[in-house]
Structure formats: structure tokens, C-alpha cells
Write a protein that holds these residues in place. Sequence first.
Motif, short mmCIF file in Angstrom:
data_model
loop_
_atom_site.label_atom_id
_atom_site.label_comp_id
_atom_site.label_asym_id
_atom_site.label_seq_id
_atom_site.Cartn_x
_atom_site.Cartn_y
_atom_site.Cartn_z
N GLY A 157 -23.51 48.77 37.18
CA GLY A 157 -23.41 47.77 38.20
C GLY A 157 -23.28 48.64 39.67
O GLY A 157 -22.32 48.35 40.25
N GLY A 158 -23.97 49.91 39.37
CA GLY A 158 -24.05 50.62 40.86
C GLY A 158 -22.71 51.22 41.14
O GLY A 158 -22.30 51.51 42.33
N GLY A 159 -21.85 51.47 40.11
CA GLY A 159 -20.75 52.33 40.46
C GLY A 159 -19.44 51.48 40.07
O GLY A 159 -18.44 51.83 39.93
N VAL A 160 -19.67 50.13 39.88
CA VAL A 160 -18.64 49.23 39.82
C VAL A 160 -17.93 49.34 38.63
O VAL A 160 -16.64 49.33 38.65
N VAL A 209 -20.88 43.31 48.87
CA VAL A 209 -22.18 42.96 48.10
C VAL A 209 -22.11 42.43 46.80
O VAL A 209 -22.94 42.05 46.19
N SER A 210 -20.97 42.67 46.26
CA SER A 210 -20.98 42.47 44.70
C SER A 210 -19.78 41.28 44.26
O SER A 210 -18.80 41.33 44.99
N PRO A 211 -20.10 40.57 43.50
CA PRO A 211 -19.05 39.53 43.23
C PRO A 211 -17.74 40.00 42.44
O PRO A 211 -16.52 39.62 42.57
N VAL A 212 -18.04 41.06 41.63
CA VAL A 212 -17.17 41.75 41.10
C VAL A 212 -16.97 43.11 41.61
O VAL A 212 -17.81 43.94 41.81
N THR A 236 -30.65 46.23 48.36
CA THR A 236 -30.15 45.33 49.26
C THR A 236 -28.46 45.51 49.03
O THR A 236 -27.85 45.51 48.01
N VAL A 260 -26.24 40.45 51.60
CA VAL A 260 -26.80 39.66 50.49
C VAL A 260 -26.62 38.24 50.68
O VAL A 260 -25.75 37.84 51.49
N ASP A 261 -27.43 37.78 49.85
CA ASP A 261 -27.34 36.04 50.34
C ASP A 261 -26.21 35.61 49.37
O ASP A 261 -26.21 35.99 48.35
#
Lengths: 159, 325, 502
Positions: B74-77, B106-109, B161, B323-324
Amino acid sequence: MTKKNLDILVGFIFFAFAGLLFIAAGFMPTREGGIPALNTGFYPRLLAIILAVLSVLMVLEAVRKQADSGQVEVWWTTKAAMFMFAFTIVLLVLYPFVMKTFGFATASLLFITSLTWMLSDKNNRKPVSIIIVSVGLTALLYIIFKMILAIPFPHGMLI
Amino acid sequence: MKRILVFMVILMLSLSVFANGVQEDTAEAYPSRTVRVIIPWSVGGMTDVLTRPIASNLEKQFGVPFVVENKPGGGGVVGSLEIEKSTNDGYVIGTTSMSTVSAKYVSPVYPDIHNVDLISQVITIPATVTVNADSPFMTLQDLIDYAKANPGKLKNSNSGTGASAHIYASYFEAMAGIKVNHIPYPGYAEAVTALLGGHVDMTNIPLPDLSAYVDSGKLRLLAIASAERHPAYPDVPTLKELGIDVVMGNYSGFVAPKGTDPEKIKIIDDAIGKAMQDPTLRKFLIDAGYQPLYLDHTQFANVITDAENQLEYLVNELGVEFVDD
Amino acid sequence: MELFSMNLYLSGLSHFANPFMFLSSFLGVLIGIIFGALPGLTATMTIAVFIPFTFGMSPYISFAFLLGLYSGAVYGGSISAILINIPGTPSAIATSLDGYPMSKAGRAGEAIGISTISSTIGGFLSVFVLMFAAPAIASVALKFSAEEYVGITLIGLSVIAIISPGSTIKGLIAGVIGLIIGIVGLDPITGFPRFIFGHAELLEGIDSIPVMIGMYGLSEMLVQISSAEYKVTVEQKLTKIVPPWKDIKRIFGTVIRSSFIGVLIGALPAAGGSIASLVAYGQEKRLGKNRDLLGTGIIEGIAAPEAANNASTGGALIPMLTLGIPGDAMTAVLMGGLIIQGLRPGPLLFQQQMPFVSSIFISLLLSVVFMCILGLLGARLYAKLISFPKKFLIPAILVFGLVGSYAISNSLFDIWVLIVSGIIGFVFRKIGLPIAPIILGMILGPLFESNFRRALMLSEGNWATFVQRPISLAFIIIVILVLAGPTLLKSFKKTFIHSKGV
């Protein structure tokens, strides 16, 4: 069930799945005035349509096959085999929980011992060889993953 | 033979059970046992490459193992959340970068940098304005003039993105008063490849990932987004000098789970400070393309606040949406 | 020109006076083969976990070791594909299509022998291409933009359609299911999270490795258990391990064609071995002499993907060494290993570190030699391994799969992915859906989608961009030929013969 009927059933299930995917993709955000193909939902929708078409083709193919094909491949040859299957699934599902609470070596040892035990012929179970193989395999796993690869496993109560 | 083997295994297993059992801390001697270092990125990645030598230096200083654990995803998440959840006894530390701060946009979590305690910053990574060596743009002014005349025509490759290079590009875009066409690639390497192949016109990717191509004459640096000129590229102006008030870039540093004893944080912080003075380590980091910049936990907090303010400004004042949703 | 002076090839030789170079290369290949062949351990992971070991070694010795690991692990992935139908790497999927049937027929030793010889030839060829044409190939690879990647992934996807045994429609459905699994995760272009159900682990999508181990390995074991097949063990013939001259002659053309496909596709950043071996298998299916028997367990079916697979190892090093851009996941990790050594891969490496680059060439050659020796010597042993009673073999394979899945990103989540994929794979096998297209669709899908949309962004919405670029156009023509080739040929022949007759 005949193979033909199974194929028809599976075709319908995939069609329903494609419908769900199509609807779900509709909830994804769209950008005003942009290129439609760039929207998030475009590709999932495209796949949903392709899957729907293919599942219709699958049903048609099955219908056209006449009543030829024989019975479907049985899922379980015997009742004992079905029980074995269920037992294996239970072991698999338990594995991550045991690994988390007790550690990976314990989980692996229990997994191997119980599965080997079950897979052995009832009349020909050799507890000693089962235990030796299980412990040996666990040791091999421990050496490879923990000692050589130094994988950080969950810190369980045991190892 | 088999019996000996079994005996050995049992012995080994029981020994390690013992080893796990002995875990009592004594307050005066910290660290007295293995310290886990969680890296939220994969082996061989940017953070991994710079963290491992620092960890081995700490090992030498304290005489206890500093075991590096990669928890990518998750890109470090995933890894950052793992650090937040870890026990705060001082025996777990982790690494952080700007993506921990930007994740919430950008991320939901997402992890929160305020859920961890800062230890120290070790490197700084300035963003750039870079074009292909064959590009007609010789100076930043050329590029901006063109962009103003042709809004949305300049293709700018970023690392995904909402990822760091996209944030730099958006910030640069807003502050320079231009409009570019953001083209997302999976990572720095792919985005740089696109620029090398001439498929895009520019990029804002940070210096370490470009320096090899700048040195070999394949890419041209138009400007650098640091506060001062870079020692290795004294001819490249900063954006600030050119009248665009942008200082932006990434950083990498160490954090500990929230509530870790400040004394222990101080001990690790000082040791990292000492490690960063080590000439071999410095040389290694510089050779690998990094710019070592040690900041202690209080100074590091300022860096984080700056990054947060910058993102806040970008999202709330300028209305940039990454992000959308 | 500097790059082509003999110096490039000889300046590293002096380092090979050190016997440790041979030893580390040998050890690398040995460990690589073992780890690559163990179900649940993949080539990428093997390299990743050994990189910290090389920290502190000299770059020469460490790279002799890592390149040995790399070649060995890629080759080893085919052993488990042949023996137990679990591809060790996605690039060995095509190998399992003919390898596993051979092994079921008791010809596992022969299959491994063929795989070893093809891998060796492919490996040698790729090293020579790497030595003599790296800069040229790299500059061509740079010309590839999103449109060309769309073309190459479409070729890969079209091959899926033609390789599935049985019903083409079922094969296509399986492929689309794979593509749908590939949707999960952050949208590559807009960043919107698709079907992640609140799991951070799903942000980057579902990892293909646990799915592959689950759908191939776990489901195969479940099938054996549910059909009480675990009581039978296939007798393995252990003659013919070194392939007879007649067989080598039979596969020679296949191997050479496939090797070139492997080097070229392997050199494309991100495309890598999985597409290369797939395309090699596809061309065999279209052009090979025994194309109708492909999939039933014939040696061409192993030779084609294996030659391509190992040829792509050298290919993938081309962009890494010359441009500093990894060709696949494995070279991405290798690149980290280079940086740890304080060496920046990229255009300057060839100019500034000539002895090192030279030693890389020699190390690769060495590792191909060791791979051949260890492969042929070990084939008997590997084939014997599956003659173990299934009651021990099944638990062993399953537990390696479980632990290996965890170790991919040190997360319990991947164990769940493994279990769920295993059960889905079991159901799919029972209803007659092939597995290979699912995995390939899952790997190629995200590559296709992101490049497709990126191409449209680059062209500002102009769809003609796919046919205006010559390489992209050529790829699209190839796709049409792959899919409609036989039909086109038939109708062409028909009209031709017809007009002649009249």
C-alpha cells in the motif's frame, strides 16, 4: 448433474457476477468532460461486458452440446475423501490463527502432524515415523525461513 | 544418526523457547536486547538501502542486534500502520517519509504521523525541475513561457497519482501559475524512463533518482527545489532564486510507536546522530545518491510541520485534488 | 567506440583468479535452484532475502553470488512446475502446461533434462546478447512508450486464448476472471481504491504469488485429497535424464527462436519473463511442428518457455545495467543489491565501472555453466523427491505454501489470499476452467490497463495513437495474426486453391 447442466449453471453464475461488477463499477467516480476511457469505472465495466458475453456464449455452447456428455466429475469420490477434504480446509483456516498466537513453528508442526496422521492408512499408521517426519520438516522450515531467511514471523507465545 | 538429529532439533527448539522467555528490561541499560526496525517498503528500495547501513552502525554502537523487517504494501501504508500498532517499549522503531503525511489525502486507509513519536531525520531529498537533454527548454523561464502559452500541453511524468512526485508537480504547477498534463507512472524508475525516452516533456522527480542521467548528459536540470544550491550541481539555480517560492522534497527519518519513553528516544536519536557523523556511512550515502542531513527529533518535527502545512495549503487553499473520490 | 573495446570483456577476468568467485557463484546457483524449486519460495523473494547477506562483501563476489541465485532460482521455478504443478515463478506457468503431464506419465526426469538443456542454451544466448548488444537493445527499449506496452500485453493476452486446452470460451472466461482480480487496488491512473473493502493490504492489488501457489499448489493438493488420489504414487523412470542427441535436434529450432523472444521481451522494463515464456509457448503453438500435441506433455512444450524464461534473465539485466531501470521484480531487487554496494546502475556504470560490468558478464556465464551441471546431476534426485509417499508430500507442500505466502510481504493477509485462491482453484478445476489464464490475466491486466489509459492521456484522447506508431501497429497486427491466423490462412488457402481450380 450432467456436465451440460453444470456448464449452464456456471454460465448463469458468471453472468450474474458480471452484472454485479457492472453495477459496482457504476458507483466509481467519473471526471466531467474528460475522455470516458480514462474514468475509473471504464475498464471494470468493459470487463463486465466481456464476461457477460462470454458467459452467454458458454451457456449456448452447453445447450448446443445436446444431451451427450456424461455425468459431471464427482467432487468427492468417497465419503471418507469428503471428510478428508473438510478436515484439510479446517486445518488451513486454523493455521494463521495458531501462527499468530503460538508462533509459526508450532503452527507448522501441528499442521504437518495432524494432516500426515489423517492421510495415513488407518491400519498402517506408524506414529514414530509420522513424528520424526513432522519434527524434521518443521526443523527444516525453521532453519530455512527463520534462521537463513530471517523472516519476521508473528511473535507468538511459543515459537 | 536420525536420533542425534531429533535430539539436536529438540535442543534447538527448547533453547529458543528459553530465549523468548528472557525478556526483562532493566531501565538503566537500554537497549539490552534486539531492536526491531520496521521499514514500510521492500528490500532494495530507497528507504531500505539507506536504513540498513544505519541499523548496522547502531548495532555496533549498542552491541545488540538491530533487525530490519520489511513490511511493504500500500505504498508504505501497511508498514506504517504496523509501526503505530507496535509496543512502545523502545524495542520497535520504524522509518517514515513524506508519504506517511500525504497518505490521508490519497488513501482510504492511512497512518497518521501524530500516532508515532519522532526520533530523527537522516536524509533530505530535494525535488527538481528536469527535462530531457534534447529538450528545447534551456532554462526554467523557457519552460514556463511555453507552458503559459500552451496550457495543459506539457506532459509531466510522476510516480503515481497522489504519490510524492505528483505532489511536487502540483505544488510547482500552482506556484508557477502554469497547467501541465500529469501522467502517472508506477514509480520513479518508470517515470524517469519515460523522460529519457522522450515520451513526456518534464518531471519533478527528486535528485537522487536523476543524478546518474544528469551526470551522463541525458537529462538537464533546470532548477532544484531546495533552500540552497546543491553542492554537486552549483550551476543549477534553486526555484527560490528564480522567483518561485517553492522549497519541496522528501525526507527519510526514524520514528517510534507513540508513548515510547522519551529517554529511550533520546538515546536512539543521539546514536543516529553519531552514526550520521561516521565518514564511511556518509560516503556510502552520498555515493548512493542521497543527501545526508541529520536533524534531531525537535528539528525533525519542524520538517514534518512544514510538509503538513504545504499539503494543507495545496489541498485546502489551492483546491488541488490528487485522487478522485 | 569505448563500449565495444575488448577491455569490457577482459578487465574483469583478473577477479576470477580468486577461487571465492567460483565458490560464491556455485553456492548462488545451488541455493537458487533449491529455493526456486521449493513450493512457496519464489525467485524474487530468494534474492531479496539474500541481499542483506552480501552487505559487506566485495561487489564482485556479492554479484557472482546474486547472479547465481538469480539464474538458479528462475531455473528452479520450472522444477516445481514440472514435478508438482506449482510454478515457482509466474514465468514457469507455461512450463507446467507440458511439464506436469510428462511428470504424471512418469517422465519427470526427462522433462527436467530437457528444461535444463533449453535453459542452458537460452541462458548462454542471453549472456552473449547482453555482452555485445546491450546498449543497442537498451536504446530500442527506451522507444517503447505506453502504446507499445499495450501492444505487447495484448500479444500476451491473445496467447492465453490459444493455449487453453479444451473449450476456448472457458479459457477466455478464466482469463477475464484473472483480469477482474487485477482490478483490485488503487486505480493506477486516478488513485481511486477499487474493491479494497477497507484492507490496506489490498491497496496495491492482490499479490499474484499467493494466488498462484493457491490456485496451482493448494487446489491440486485438494483435488488429490478429495479424490483419494493421495494413495497412489506415480512411478518415475529415471533414465534419459541427459536428453539424447535426437531430442536435442528436435527442439533446437524451438530453443533458438524462444531464446531470442526471451532476450528481447525480457529487455523491456516491466514486461519480463512471464510474457516472454508465454509468447514463446504461443509461437510454438502457432508455428511448431508438433503444435497439435502441445499441452499433452511433449518436450517442445518445455523447451520453448524454459529457453525464453532463462534468456529473459540476461535480457532483464540490459535495462538495469545500461539505464538503471529494472526489467522485472527480480532485477529491481538486484538493483537494490547494486546500490547497497555503492554502485549506481545506469549509463555511467559501463564507463566508470568497466571491470565490474565485465565481471557481471563472466559471473553470468559461470552461473549458466553451474546451472547446467547441477540441473543434470540433480534431476534424478528431484524426480525421486516426488516418489515420496503422498501422505508426507502433501502436508509438506501445503506448509511450504503457507509459510512462503506469509514471507512474501511478512503478512498474514497473504495466507488468507492463498487459502481462498486454493478453494476457488479447486472449484474451477472441478467445473473445467483452466488455471493458467487466471494467473496470466491477473499479471497482465494491470499492465494493460495502466498503459492503455496512459497512452490515451499522452495522446490527449486520440485513439489513433495505437496505429500511428509503427511498433505499436506491428504488435496489433501480430495480435490479429495470433488470434485469427489459422482462420485467415484457411480462407486464404481456400480462395487461392479455388481460383486456381477455376
